[in-house]
Design a protein around this motif. Structure first.
Motif, short mmCIF file in Angstrom:
data_model
loop_
_atom_site.label_atom_id
_atom_site.label_comp_id
_atom_site.label_asym_id
_atom_site.label_seq_id
_atom_site.Cartn_x
_atom_site.Cartn_y
_atom_site.Cartn_z
N LEU A 18 37.32 45.89 34.16
CA LEU A 18 38.28 46.84 33.77
C LEU A 18 39.10 47.57 34.82
O LEU A 18 38.36 48.15 35.77
CB LEU A 18 37.80 48.02 32.96
N ARG A 19 40.38 47.18 35.16
CA ARG A 19 40.93 47.75 36.36
C ARG A 19 41.94 49.15 35.96
O ARG A 19 42.35 49.10 34.89
CB ARG A 19 41.62 46.70 37.13
N PHE A 20 42.05 50.06 36.97
CA PHE A 20 42.67 51.23 36.62
C PHE A 20 43.40 51.71 37.97
O PHE A 20 42.81 51.77 38.99
CB PHE A 20 41.59 52.44 36.12
N SER A 21 44.66 51.84 37.71
CA SER A 21 45.61 52.49 38.83
C SER A 21 46.04 53.89 38.55
O SER A 21 46.57 54.29 37.43
CB SER A 21 46.75 51.72 38.74
N PRO A 22 45.38 54.77 39.46
CA PRO A 22 45.75 56.19 39.32
C PRO A 22 47.14 56.26 39.25
O PRO A 22 47.59 57.30 38.66
CB PRO A 22 44.83 56.87 40.53
N TRP A 64 44.08 47.46 32.86
CA TRP A 64 44.25 46.31 32.49
C TRP A 64 42.99 45.41 32.54
O TRP A 64 41.82 45.92 33.21
CB TRP A 64 45.29 45.58 33.23
N SER A 65 42.87 44.14 32.01
CA SER A 65 41.86 43.42 32.24
C SER A 65 41.88 42.39 33.07
O SER A 65 42.92 41.77 33.27
CB SER A 65 41.55 42.89 30.63
N GLU A 66 40.90 42.05 33.68
CA GLU A 66 40.87 40.75 34.79
C GLU A 66 39.78 40.05 34.67
O GLU A 66 38.57 40.55 34.53
CB GLU A 66 40.77 41.63 36.29
N VAL A 67 39.74 38.84 34.57
CA VAL A 67 38.85 37.83 34.63
C VAL A 67 38.89 36.90 35.61
O VAL A 67 40.15 36.51 35.93
CB VAL A 67 38.72 37.33 33.06
N SER A 126 45.52 40.66 32.08
CA SER A 126 46.28 40.95 30.82
C SER A 126 47.51 41.80 31.46
O SER A 126 47.51 42.44 32.41
CB SER A 126 45.32 41.69 29.96
N PRO A 127 48.19 42.19 30.26
CA PRO A 127 49.54 43.14 30.76
C PRO A 127 48.76 44.46 30.76
O PRO A 127 47.73 44.82 30.52
CB PRO A 127 50.38 43.11 29.47
N MET A 128 49.38 45.62 31.17
CA MET A 128 48.98 46.84 31.32
C MET A 128 49.12 47.99 29.99
O MET A 128 50.12 47.76 29.54
CB MET A 128 49.67 47.69 32.49
N LEU A 129 48.22 48.75 29.84
CA LEU A 129 48.36 49.73 28.86
C LEU A 129 48.36 51.14 29.65
O LEU A 129 47.37 51.28 30.56
CB LEU A 129 47.46 49.75 27.77
N ALA A 133 39.09 53.01 26.93
CA ALA A 133 39.62 51.69 27.25
C ALA A 133 38.33 50.55 27.42
O ALA A 133 37.43 50.61 27.82
CB ALA A 133 40.05 51.78 28.89
N VAL A 134 39.00 49.27 26.82
CA VAL A 134 38.05 48.27 26.77
C VAL A 134 38.69 46.88 27.47
O VAL A 134 39.66 46.85 26.89
CB VAL A 134 37.51 48.02 25.49
N ALA A 135 38.36 46.17 28.21
CA ALA A 135 38.84 45.06 28.98
C ALA A 135 37.95 43.83 28.27
O ALA A 135 36.57 44.00 28.39
CB ALA A 135 38.59 45.12 30.48
N CYS A 136 38.62 42.76 28.01
CA CYS A 136 37.78 41.67 27.36
C CYS A 136 38.48 40.44 27.50
O CYS A 136 39.81 40.30 28.05
CB CYS A 136 38.19 41.80 25.57
N ALA A 137 37.72 39.40 27.52
CA ALA A 137 37.95 38.18 28.09
C ALA A 137 37.43 37.08 27.33
O ALA A 137 36.21 37.12 26.67
CB ALA A 137 37.89 37.62 29.54
N LYS A 138 38.04 35.89 26.89
CA LYS A 138 37.50 34.94 26.19
C LYS A 138 37.69 33.62 27.01
O LYS A 138 38.76 32.95 27.18
CB LYS A 138 38.18 34.58 24.95
#
Length: 299
Positions: A201-205, A211-214, A247-250, A258-263
């Motif tokens: 789970l990535r965060f930009s202050p 966003w999610s990164e896998v 993923s795109p950013m929210l 916040a939850v980051a998921c990947a399949k």
């Protein structure tokens, strides 16, 4: 059937077609504006502006409505791209013709006699002075150009280092982190490591986005999703392309939601407000029911 207000007369043909297409898709869903806001990352007031032609929606909003309505995304995005190009096309200004010189009788001055001017310019002293001025001007211009060439890399380096992101908050939503520069100060808020991949789970202050990164060990991810709360979700369908996927950013100011998921290879892992791997398991006290949330991600 909703009773729509007339679209503004200021809309061009492409923007009007897009608004009408979005209205038709909204009707197809059978959802109210509140329901549409719950199904997409965009608020009721945002959808009100988009559907009434008051504002051109972002591409991600068009994609989100198309997904909810089961529309042909390729055809829908072609309509959006035409409206976007029409809205952002540069306006060409016709060149301004140079002003005609004023007639001699309007200037209040009398032209110098041509014969006197020729005699003056033939003077050796004047010619030497003119030659010296031309040489000095060329030297100064050459030195200035050389200084500019030397200074350019340093100035560019300072600009790159000090550049601020091109967006913040909801203006970043739906975009990928690299283009606006949100990846510069990104940090991993949460990480889960599976036998076949790692999800972060990535965060930009500076951008106020997550966003999610896998990173699969081999092969590629099938989909990468980012969630904020129960309903705000954006997904990148990577179709198994190898290597790092995001993923795109929210936009969010509350990382606890916040939850980051990947399949990857039909296995799902999530990290953030909850941590899930298939089979589902979750910590006590989470806002998300583990099994039901995992089922939503797997869809």
């Amino acid at each position: 059937m909703s009773r729509w207000r007339p679209l503004p007369d200021t809309l061009d043909a492409d923007a009007q077609r897009l608004a009408e297409e979005l209205r038709a898709l909204k009707e197809r869903t059978g959802l109210s504006l509140d329901g549409l806001a719950r199904k997409t990352p965009y608020s009721k007031s945002a959808w009100h502006r988009y559907l009434n032609g008051e504002k051109l929606p972002p591409r991600s909003a068009v994609e989100a409505l198309g997904q909810v309505a089961g529309a042909d995304q390729e055809q829908l995005l072609a309509v959006y791209d035409a409206a976007y190009r029409a809205r952002t096309a540069p306006v060409t200004t016709p060149p301004v013709a140079p002003a005609a010189p004023l007639p001699e009788e309007r200037t209040g001055r009398t032209a110098e006699p041509a014969g006197w001017a020729r005699k003056f310019l033939r003077s050796a002293g004047v010619l030497r002075t003119v030659g010296a001025l031309v040489a000095l001007t060329a030297l100064v211009a050459t030195m200035g150009a050389a200084a500019a060439i030397v200074e350019m890399p340093a100035r560019a380096a300072r600009t790159d280092g000090d550049a601020s992101p091109a967006c913040h908050g909801h203006r970043c939503q739906g975009r990928y982190p690299w283009r606006p520069g949100c990846n510069r100060d990104a940090r991993a808020e949460s990480t889960i490591v599976d036998a076949t991949y790692t999800v972060r789970l990535r965060f930009s202050p500076s951008c106020g986005t997550v966003w999610s990164e896998v990173q699969p060990r081999s092969g590629g991810a099938q989909k990468v999703s980012i969630w904020v709360g129960r309903d705000a979700r954006l997904t990148s369908h990577t179709h198994g392309r190898e290597g790092l996927a995001v993923s795109p950013m929210l936009a969010t100011s509350d990382l606890r939601q916040a939850v980051a998921c990947a399949k990857v290879a039909d296995r799902v892992a999530c990290t953030g407000a909850i941590e899930l791997t298939s089979p589902a398991r979750s910590r006590d006290g989470d806002d998300f029911p583990g099994t039901k949330f995992l089922e939503r991600v797997m869809r």
